[in-house]
Design a protein around this motif. Structure first.
Motif, PDB file in Angstrom:
ATOM      1  N   TRP A 398     -39.977  67.624  47.887  1.00  0.00           N
ATOM      2  CA  TRP A 398     -39.736  68.145  46.548  1.00  0.00           C
ATOM      3  C   TRP A 398     -40.639  69.325  46.217  1.00  0.00           C
ATOM      4  O   TRP A 398     -40.293  70.159  45.373  1.00  0.00           O
ATOM      5  N   ARG A 399     -41.774  69.413  46.873  1.00  0.00           N
ATOM      6  CA  ARG A 399     -42.665  70.546  46.620  1.00  0.00           C
ATOM      7  C   ARG A 399     -42.063  71.865  47.077  1.00  0.00           C
ATOM      8  O   ARG A 399     -42.433  72.933  46.582  1.00  0.00           O
ATOM      9  N   ILE A 401     -38.967  72.669  46.634  1.00  0.00           N
ATOM     10  CA  ILE A 401     -37.898  73.083  45.721  1.00  0.00           C
ATOM     11  C   ILE A 401     -38.357  74.184  44.759  1.00  0.00           C
ATOM     12  O   ILE A 401     -37.753  75.266  44.723  1.00  0.00           O
ATOM     13  N   PRO A 402     -39.408  73.951  43.957  1.00  0.00           N
ATOM     14  CA  PRO A 402     -39.797  75.000  42.998  1.00  0.00           C
ATOM     15  C   PRO A 402     -40.301  76.271  43.663  1.00  0.00           C
ATOM     16  O   PRO A 402     -40.185  77.361  43.093  1.00  0.00           O
ATOM     17  N   ASN A 404     -39.075  77.784  46.122  1.00  0.00           N
ATOM     18  CA  ASN A 404     -37.976  78.594  46.635  1.00  0.00           C
ATOM     19  C   ASN A 404     -36.922  78.906  45.581  1.00  0.00           C
ATOM     20  O   ASN A 404     -35.843  79.409  45.911  1.00  0.00           O
ATOM     21  N   LEU A 405     -37.229  78.587  44.318  1.00  0.00           N
ATOM     22  CA  LEU A 405     -36.285  78.841  43.231  1.00  0.00           C
ATOM     23  C   LEU A 405     -36.995  79.525  42.077  1.00  0.00           C
ATOM     24  O   LEU A 405     -38.213  79.424  41.930  1.00  0.00           O
ATOM     25  N   ARG A 409     -34.057  78.346  37.205  1.00  0.00           N
ATOM     26  CA  ARG A 409     -33.189  77.499  38.030  1.00  0.00           C
ATOM     27  C   ARG A 409     -33.825  76.122  38.237  1.00  0.00           C
ATOM     28  O   ARG A 409     -33.136  75.097  38.180  1.00  0.00           O
ATOM     29  N   TYR A 410     -35.125  76.096  38.438  1.00  0.00           N
ATOM     30  CA  TYR A 410     -35.811  74.818  38.635  1.00  0.00           C
ATOM     31  C   TYR A 410     -35.743  73.972  37.369  1.00  0.00           C
ATOM     32  O   TYR A 410     -35.529  72.752  37.436  1.00  0.00           O
ATOM     33  N   ILE A 413     -32.497  72.276  37.097  1.00  0.00           N
ATOM     34  CA  ILE A 413     -32.426  71.090  37.964  1.00  0.00           C
ATOM     35  C   ILE A 413     -33.067  69.894  37.276  1.00  0.00           C
ATOM     36  O   ILE A 413     -32.566  68.771  37.347  1.00  0.00           O
ATOM     37  N   SER A 420     -28.858  68.057  38.323  1.00  0.00           N
ATOM     38  CA  SER A 420     -29.871  67.226  38.979  1.00  0.00           C
ATOM     39  C   SER A 420     -29.272  66.056  39.750  1.00  0.00           C
ATOM     40  O   SER A 420     -29.876  65.565  40.705  1.00  0.00           O
ATOM     41  N   TYR A 423     -29.077  66.637  43.457  1.00  0.00           N
ATOM     42  CA  TYR A 423     -30.378  66.522  44.109  1.00  0.00           C
ATOM     43  C   TYR A 423     -30.793  65.056  44.199  1.00  0.00           C
ATOM     44  O   TYR A 423     -31.399  64.638  45.197  1.00  0.00           O
TER      45      TYR A 423
END
Length: 558
Positions: A398-399, A401-402, A404-405, A409-410, A413, A420, A423
């Motif tokens: 999960w680390r 995810i933010p 790369n966005l 967008r995060y 999610i 969500s 995911y």
């Protein structure tokens, strides 16, 4: 080839075995899926009621008409729109025949810092409706200010609109014995200013026997009672009698106490008033945002607020509120809106009973030559390893995810459930692969019943910890443990290899209890807690470990 040639008995037997195996696996899947569905059925709001409802009933549609005026625009404290909302609420109360008062005060929030000015001139709207034979007054509270960023239909216009519709319905029915105080607080968004002023300065505080506070953290979902005052035993029992669609979990309340979150009820409790707190908390993308409008508000959420408010007002309005404190209780939903509760002091006694039952189970397993000490020592490494591996992998995953966005967008999610959920499904799939794969691999080396007993020993340890440290959540450890323990004991009497379905059958109570808690935490705390959430899933899956077992033979394995 001769078509009359008889089918080989061996082939026929193999086909039969395959069909039986397939049916058994399918039945287990259906059983687990059904238990999750039953758990989810607890998390539902009542259907909204239209304008044609009888005058003495609560109607979300009637309340919505008021809400459209209240939450037409943002109305933070000190704004011109805020003054318009204040005047509208006073006019509505006077139209019902009441005499509202305005409590004015200059308040500095307890949360204020040198770099942040949290103070203001507040104007609480306070109304007292006399009862026929009052013991102490019942107070309904909600705040009528909004944040500058949004119109506040959910937070907290829904509570204010529900209050207007509730007192209209009460007026159309039988009068209450107790006085009813309506408190529309001001400046809540600035740091609970109105609640602080009311507790410190208003003379009616001493007359109040119970407070019902209404809040929101989103714009949809069922409303649930998430907080009470201390010594809530009597309050909880009466709440269960009166609320037609109650949703409440003592675990949520115990966890909430450990968090830094506050509402107006925080100030009421600090002022010595007993009470309950209600909120709906789904649709986080609307929380404190321009989309928190009446048009976007879930009518069922508004109806649920009103069902609580009206029914509890009528119930507590007829009771003696002179002394409402009683020993705290453990409480939770089981099937839909059906709740159970028992004294919190039972937590220690129940877990002591659990220890005794576990010792007797060990004796039973050793006597039947189905458990070994060495096998249990090795077996406990499987659930511990599974929980640790799931937490570590999901947290690391999960680390990424933010990083790369984009932030927007995060946040989508985290706060938009229709995004969500994909995911969530992905994380659940990864968790399933880890747990099932690990179980299948390691079950080659440790006998299944040894691991099952070791898993229940781990549940027992968690039960002991919660009984002492988080008693309101002890039910979530104890009851799944007890039912699964029953299944383990029955398995000792069954033919080996023919009892795996017992694990799924006796895991049903655990799945039913865990599912709504998982869902509520996911919806309200978001996937920011992905590691912890998936660890809960991994823990729940340990209850059905034998379903995933590779081998069962006692002769080949310890």
């Amino acid at each position: 080839m001769n078509s009359n040639q008889p089918i080989s008995p061996v082939i026929s037997q193999q086909t039969h075995i395959r069909w039986v195996t397939w049916f058994r696996r399918a039945s287990i899947f259906v059983l687990i899926a059904a238990s999750v569905l039953v758990g989810m059925l607890q998390i539902q709001a009542p259907q909204p009621v239209g304008n044609d409802a009888p005058a003495d009933q609560f109607s979300a549609e009637r309340a919505l008409e008021k809400l459209k005026v209240i939450a037409k625009d943002a109305h933070p404290i000190g704004s011109a729109r805020h003054t318009e909302v204040r005047d509208y609420l006073i006019a509505e109360l006077r139209q019902l025949g009441y005499q509202p008062e305005i409590q004015k005060a200059k308040v500095i929030s307890d949360f204020a810092k040198e770099s942040l000015d949290l103070s203001g001139n507040i104007e609480n709207i306070v109304t007292r409706i006399p009862g026929t034979d009052s013991s102490k007054a019942l107070m309904i509270a909600a705040h009528y200010d909004s944040v500058p960023e949004g119109p506040g239909a959910g937070d907290d216009g829904a509570g204010i609109a529900a209050m207007l519709e509730t007192v209209r319905a009460i007026q159309a029915g039988q009068p209450l014995k107790n006085d009813l105080i309506l408190l529309m607080t001001d400046g809540e968004e600035m740091g609970l200013l109105g609640a602080k002023a009311f507790i410190q300065e208003h003379p009616w505080v001493q007359d109040i026997g119970l407070v019902l506070n209404f809040e929101a953290r989103g714009n949809k979902g069922p409303a649930f009672m998430f907080e009470t005052s201390e010594q809530n035993g009597w309050i909880i029992q009466e709440f269960m009698k009166a609320a037609p669609q109650p949703i409440a979990y003592s675990l949520i309340y115990n966890v909430y106490k450990l968090m830094p979150n506050d509402t107006d009820l925080t100030k009421f409790k600090q002022g010595g008033l007993p009470g309950m707190n209600f909120a709906f908390g789904m649709g986080l993308d609307a929380y404190h945002s321009p989309t928190d409008t009446p048009e976007n508000l879930d009518r069922s959420s508004l109806q649920h607020h009103g069902e609580y408010m009206l029914n509890l007002s009528r119930h507590f309005g007829q009771l003696d509120l002179s002394e409402v404190r009683q020993e705290d209780r453990i409480y939770f939903n089981v099937f839909g809106w059906h709740m159970v509760s028992y004294p919190q002091s039972w937590a220690i006694g129940l877990i002591a009973l659990g220890v005794l039952l576990f010792v007797l189970t060990l004796w039973h397993g050793f006597r039947q030559h189905r458990l070994t000490l060495s096998g249990m020592v090795g077996g406990i490494l499987i659930p511990i390893g599974s929980l640790g591996l799931v937490y570590g992998v999901i947290t690391l995953l999960w680390r990424f995810i933010p990083s790369n966005l984009s932030r927007d967008r995060y946040m989508d999610i985290l706060t938009k459930s229709h995004i969500s959920v994909y995911y969530l499904i992905g994380l659940l799939a990864v968790t399933a692969l880890i747990t099932i794969g690990l179980y299948r691999w390691l079950s080659r080396y440790v006998r299944t019943e040894n691991v099952w007993a070791s898993i229940l020993f781990l549940w027992l340890l968690f039960g002991v910890a919660t009984a002492f440290m988080l008693p309101g959540g002890s039910y979530l450890m104890f009851w799944p443990f007890v039912f699964s323990l029953i299944g383990l004991n029955i398995s000792f009497r069954c033919r080996e290899g023919r009892w795996t379905w017992l694990a799924a059958l006796f895991a049903v109570p655990g799945m039913v209890l865990i599912t709504p808690i998982f869902y509520l935490v996911y919806m309200m705390m978001t996937l920011n807690m992905a590691g912890a959430l998936m660890t809960v899933v991994a823990l729940a899956s340990t209850l059905i470990y034998p379903v995933f077992s590779k081998r069962l033979s006692v002769r080949r394995h310890s």
